[in-house]
Design a protein around this motif. Structure first.
Motif, PDB file in Angstrom:
ATOM      1  N   CYS A   7      11.030  -4.440   4.224  1.00  0.00           N
ATOM      2  CA  CYS A   7       9.820  -4.690   3.294  1.00  0.00           C
ATOM      3  C   CYS A   7      10.453  -5.703   2.475  1.00  0.00           C
ATOM      4  O   CYS A   7      11.571  -6.072   1.888  1.00  0.00           O
ATOM      5  CB  CYS A   7       9.804  -3.460   2.347  1.00  0.00           C
ATOM      6  SG  CYS A   7       8.704  -3.364   0.789  1.00  0.00           S
ATOM      7  N   ALA A  40      10.053  -1.527   6.961  1.00  0.00           N
ATOM      8  CA  ALA A  40       8.440  -1.922   6.820  1.00  0.00           C
ATOM      9  C   ALA A  40       7.531  -1.347   7.864  1.00  0.00           C
ATOM     10  O   ALA A  40       7.983  -0.906   9.005  1.00  0.00           O
ATOM     11  CB  ALA A  40       8.444  -3.464   7.139  1.00  0.00           C
ATOM     12  N   LEU A  50       5.988  -8.277   4.996  1.00  0.00           N
ATOM     13  CA  LEU A  50       6.095  -6.955   5.616  1.00  0.00           C
ATOM     14  C   LEU A  50       6.296  -6.107   4.416  1.00  0.00           C
ATOM     15  O   LEU A  50       6.802  -6.395   3.366  1.00  0.00           O
ATOM     16  CB  LEU A  50       7.231  -7.101   6.255  1.00  0.00           C
ATOM     17  CG  LEU A  50       7.355  -7.815   7.364  1.00  0.00           C
ATOM     18  CD1 LEU A  50       8.892  -7.864   8.424  1.00  0.00           C
ATOM     19  CD2 LEU A  50       6.165  -7.412   8.314  1.00  0.00           C
ATOM     20  N   CYS A  71       6.964  -1.649   2.966  1.00  0.00           N
ATOM     21  CA  CYS A  71       7.303  -0.168   3.270  1.00  0.00           C
ATOM     22  C   CYS A  71       5.855   0.229   3.034  1.00  0.00           C
ATOM     23  O   CYS A  71       4.876  -0.443   2.531  1.00  0.00           O
ATOM     24  CB  CYS A  71       8.118   0.267   2.300  1.00  0.00           C
ATOM     25  SG  CYS A  71       7.900   0.212   0.437  1.00  0.00           S
TER      26      CYS A  71
END
Length: 76
Positions: free
Chosen positions: A17, A24, A37, A39
């Protein structure tokens, strides 16, 4: 000008992330050509704004709730 998007590869544990460094589960391809990217948590948090600037959003967050292929039948 026509832009052709190639299919994105599946996200792996190495993809992190951009906000917090966690694994991610969302890839956001920006209209400007960049990529972000996120999470699952930050993807949900920023989703309304991301939709405004995204050419494509690859969401694999369903993998968080699915049983692994190696799980026994009673664990699924």
């Amino acid at each position: 000008m026509t832009t052709v998007l190639t299919p994105a590869s599946q996200l792996t544990a190495a993809d992190r992330c951009d906000r917090c460094g966690a694994q991610a589960y969302l890839r956001v391809v920006l209209l400007s050509g960049g990529e972000l990217l996120f999470c699952a948590h930050h993807g949900r948090k920023f989703e309304p704004e991301l939709k405004k600037i995204a050419a494509e959003i690859q969401d694999e967050s369903e993998r968080l709730t699915s049983a692994p292929a190696t799980a026994s039948e009673e664990d699924r």
